[in-house]
Design an enzyme around this catalytic site. Structure first.
Site, PDB file in Angstrom:
ATOM      1  N   GLY A   9       0.691  -1.178   0.037  1.00  0.00           N
ATOM      2  CA  GLY A   9       0.038   0.049   0.152  1.00  0.00           C
ATOM      3  C   GLY A   9       0.737   1.187   0.040  1.00  0.00           C
ATOM      4  O   GLY A   9       0.476   2.315  -0.722  1.00  0.00           O
ATOM      5  N   ASN A  10       2.160   1.120   0.718  1.00  0.00           N
ATOM      6  CA  ASN A  10       2.676   2.251   0.855  1.00  0.00           C
ATOM      7  C   ASN A  10       3.598   2.715  -0.443  1.00  0.00           C
ATOM      8  O   ASN A  10       4.052   3.932  -0.585  1.00  0.00           O
ATOM      9  CB  ASN A  10       3.844   2.093   1.825  1.00  0.00           C
ATOM     10  CG  ASN A  10       5.005   1.175   1.306  1.00  0.00           C
ATOM     11  OD1 ASN A  10       6.019   1.767   0.666  1.00  0.00           O
ATOM     12  ND2 ASN A  10       4.542  -0.106   1.644  1.00  0.00           N
ATOM     13  N   LYS A 122      -9.757  -7.902   7.309  1.00  0.00           N
ATOM     14  CA  LYS A 122      -8.981  -6.936   6.538  1.00  0.00           C
ATOM     15  C   LYS A 122      -9.298  -5.599   6.511  1.00  0.00           C
ATOM     16  O   LYS A 122     -10.426  -5.030   6.280  1.00  0.00           O
ATOM     17  CB  LYS A 122      -8.960  -7.549   4.891  1.00  0.00           C
ATOM     18  CG  LYS A 122      -8.443  -6.532   4.024  1.00  0.00           C
ATOM     19  CD  LYS A 122      -6.930  -6.855   3.497  1.00  0.00           C
ATOM     20  CE  LYS A 122      -6.299  -5.930   2.857  1.00  0.00           C
ATOM     21  NZ  LYS A 122      -4.970  -5.921   2.806  1.00  0.00           N
ATOM     22  N   LYS A 206      -3.271  -9.322  -0.911  1.00  0.00           N
ATOM     23  CA  LYS A 206      -2.364  -9.410  -2.127  1.00  0.00           C
ATOM     24  C   LYS A 206      -0.966  -9.978  -2.056  1.00  0.00           C
ATOM     25  O   LYS A 206      -0.551 -10.561  -3.037  1.00  0.00           O
ATOM     26  CB  LYS A 206      -1.970  -7.614  -2.184  1.00  0.00           C
ATOM     27  CG  LYS A 206      -1.137  -7.047  -1.465  1.00  0.00           C
ATOM     28  CD  LYS A 206       0.294  -6.780  -2.098  1.00  0.00           C
ATOM     29  CE  LYS A 206       1.065  -6.100  -1.163  1.00  0.00           C
ATOM     30  NZ  LYS A 206       0.994  -6.123   0.387  1.00  0.00           N
ATOM     31  N   LYS A 264       2.830 -11.538   4.557  1.00  0.00           N
ATOM     32  CA  LYS A 264       4.164 -11.605   3.566  1.00  0.00           C
ATOM     33  C   LYS A 264       4.701 -13.089   3.941  1.00  0.00           C
ATOM     34  O   LYS A 264       5.333 -13.552   3.176  1.00  0.00           O
ATOM     35  CB  LYS A 264       4.962 -10.409   3.958  1.00  0.00           C
ATOM     36  CG  LYS A 264       4.302  -9.064   3.196  1.00  0.00           C
ATOM     37  CD  LYS A 264       5.428  -7.988   3.342  1.00  0.00           C
ATOM     38  CE  LYS A 264       4.476  -6.762   3.846  1.00  0.00           C
ATOM     39  NZ  LYS A 264       3.619  -6.337   2.703  1.00  0.00           N
TER      40      LYS A 264
HETATM   41  P1  ADP Z   1       2.432  -3.299   2.664  1.00  0.00           P
HETATM   42  O1  ADP Z   1       1.315  -2.281   2.293  1.00  0.00           O
HETATM   43  O2  ADP Z   1       3.501  -2.962   1.923  1.00  0.00           O
HETATM   44  O3  ADP Z   1       1.690  -4.539   2.885  1.00  0.00           O
HETATM   45  P2  ADP Z   1       2.215  -3.660   5.676  1.00  0.00           P
HETATM   46  O4  ADP Z   1       1.842  -2.602   6.660  1.00  0.00           O
HETATM   47  O5  ADP Z   1       1.051  -4.792   5.614  1.00  0.00           O
HETATM   48  O6  ADP Z   1       2.763  -2.953   4.289  1.00  0.00           O
HETATM   49  O7  ADP Z   1       3.561  -4.136   6.101  1.00  0.00           O
HETATM   50  C1  ADP Z   1       4.591  -3.657   6.198  1.00  0.00           C
HETATM   51  C2  ADP Z   1       4.598  -3.358   7.841  1.00  0.00           C
HETATM   52  O8  ADP Z   1       4.968  -4.489   8.766  1.00  0.00           O
HETATM   53  C3  ADP Z   1       5.987  -2.552   8.163  1.00  0.00           C
HETATM   54  O9  ADP Z   1       5.652  -0.992   8.033  1.00  0.00           O
HETATM   55  C4  ADP Z   1       6.359  -2.736   9.607  1.00  0.00           C
HETATM   56  O10 ADP Z   1       5.743  -1.583  10.594  1.00  0.00           O
HETATM   57  C5  ADP Z   1       5.185  -3.963  10.030  1.00  0.00           C
HETATM   58  N1  ADP Z   1       5.835  -5.143  10.682  1.00  0.00           N
HETATM   59  C6  ADP Z   1       5.220  -5.957  11.745  1.00  0.00           C
HETATM   60  N2  ADP Z   1       6.121  -6.821  12.091  1.00  0.00           N
HETATM   61  C7  ADP Z   1       6.958  -6.701  11.492  1.00  0.00           C
HETATM   62  C8  ADP Z   1       8.601  -7.623  11.547  1.00  0.00           C
HETATM   63  N3  ADP Z   1       8.606  -8.482  12.357  1.00  0.00           N
HETATM   64  N4  ADP Z   1       9.565  -7.108  10.657  1.00  0.00           N
HETATM   65  C9  ADP Z   1       9.202  -6.236   9.873  1.00  0.00           C
HETATM   66  N5  ADP Z   1       8.220  -5.249   9.845  1.00  0.00           N
HETATM   67  C10 ADP Z   1       7.086  -5.435  10.825  1.00  0.00           C
HETATM   68 MG    MG Z   2      -0.012  -5.354   3.722  1.00  0.00          MG
END
Ligand code: ADP
Ligand code: MG
Length: 301
Positions: A9-10, A122, A206, A264
């Protein structure tokens, strides 16, 4: 290498930024420059992306016209994939003129009996103060849940089972077309008793959809690009540690939050275990170095 690259999303909107066409364009341009570096390095790229903020905004816009019924989420998901895919295609094509590009809507089969339909998780759309979120939930029949110290609408997120357009996507990839697909995790559809397909109100994750796509396309790598430079053990604690190279078994020994890093890591484990090929997670700007194994977290069997 054939790489399925999933944009978080970012990549489309930085946290806290208002969702305007201009902001989205600016961020897509950043994403395109990271992806163009992979194409210029000779990789065959399939680009997927999220749509949480965008589909939430479209849902709000749709609900604001009170004289007509709001559009269902599967239709709004398709709209968001068109809007975002269009920008990605255009910005990428402006950087890499020698390639052909195609943006495809992607229908993904889900199970109507998936337990996710009874437990929406979600988050979509903007964050609200608790009182406002509760009022909107009552008025619009939303399910809401806390997101940090604010509240957000949540919708069901069933498991993706089968990508219906995979043969078309393969056909294009084999002909050197850069395909942008599985936008917003794809459009969830279910089979009726007579075998016909119909859309269902949900948003597929996604990362899990991209993992399925990467398996179905026999990709050499699943690359998940986000706003954190690596997967961390003990994330947010004083002794957090970035994981460089890890095995799927090592990753299974850690806990990751369901709303962010969890999907992820699951997507990476599913792809890498099924194919023996690597997955990687890291910051969008580092895409090329992540693929080279110089940055990010690389997951092998
Ligand atoms: P995207 O939109 O890229 O899917 P998400 O917000 O779903 O982003 O996932 C990325 C975020 O996951 C990071 O910004 C971070 O704050 C968070 N996060 C949570 N746990 C972890 C971890 N163990 N290691 C790294 N990031 C983490
Ligand atoms: Mg995400």
């Amino acid at each position: 290498m054939r790489i399925v690259a999933a944009l978080g999303g970012n990549a489309l909107l930085r946290r806290g930024e208002p969702l305007t066409a201009q902001n989205q364009r600016k961020n897509v341009r950043r994403a395109a420059s990271a992806l163009a570096a992979l194409i210029n390095e000779g990789h065959s790229l399939v680009v997927t992306h999220g749509n949480g903020p965008q589909v939430g905004l479209l849902a709000l816009q749709s609900a604001a016209t009170s004289d007509t019924e709001a559009f269902p989420l599967d239709v709004l998901g398709a709209e968001s994939a068109g809007m975002i895919g269009y920008m990605i295609e255009q910005e990428l094509a402006n950087l890499v003129s020698a390639k052909s590009f195609a943006t495809l809507l992607t229908l993904i089969k889900v199970d109507p009996r998936d337990p996710a339909f009874a437990h929406p998780t979600k988050p979509i759309g903007p964050v609200y103060d608790e009182a406002i979120a509760k009022r909107l939930a009552g008025e619009r029949g939303w399910v809401i849940a806390p997101d940090g110290d604010r509240w957000r609408r949540v919708v069901p997120s069933p498991r993706p089972l089968e990508i219906l357009e995979v043969s078309v996507i393969s056909y294009l990839v084999e002909r050197d077309v850069v395909v942008i697909c599985t936008g917003g995790g794809g459009i969830p559809v279910i089979a009726r008793d007579d075998g016909s397909m119909v859309g269902i109100e949900a948003v597929i994750d996604k990362d899990l959809a991209s993992s399925l796509l990467a398996r179905q396309l026999k990709a050499d790598m699943l690359l998940m690009l986000t706003d954190v430079d690596a997967v961390y053990a003990g994330y947010g604690t004083s002794d957090q540690r970035a994981l460089g190279k890890v095995t799927t078994t090592e990753l299974m020994g850690h806990d990751f939050p369901a709303g962010s890093m969890g999907p992820k890591v699951s997507a990476a484990i599913e792809f890498t275990e099924a194919t023996g090929k690597p997955s990687a997670i890291g910051r969008l700007e580092d895409a090329l170095e992540i693929v080279k194994g110089l940055r990010g977290t690389r997951i092998d069997t």
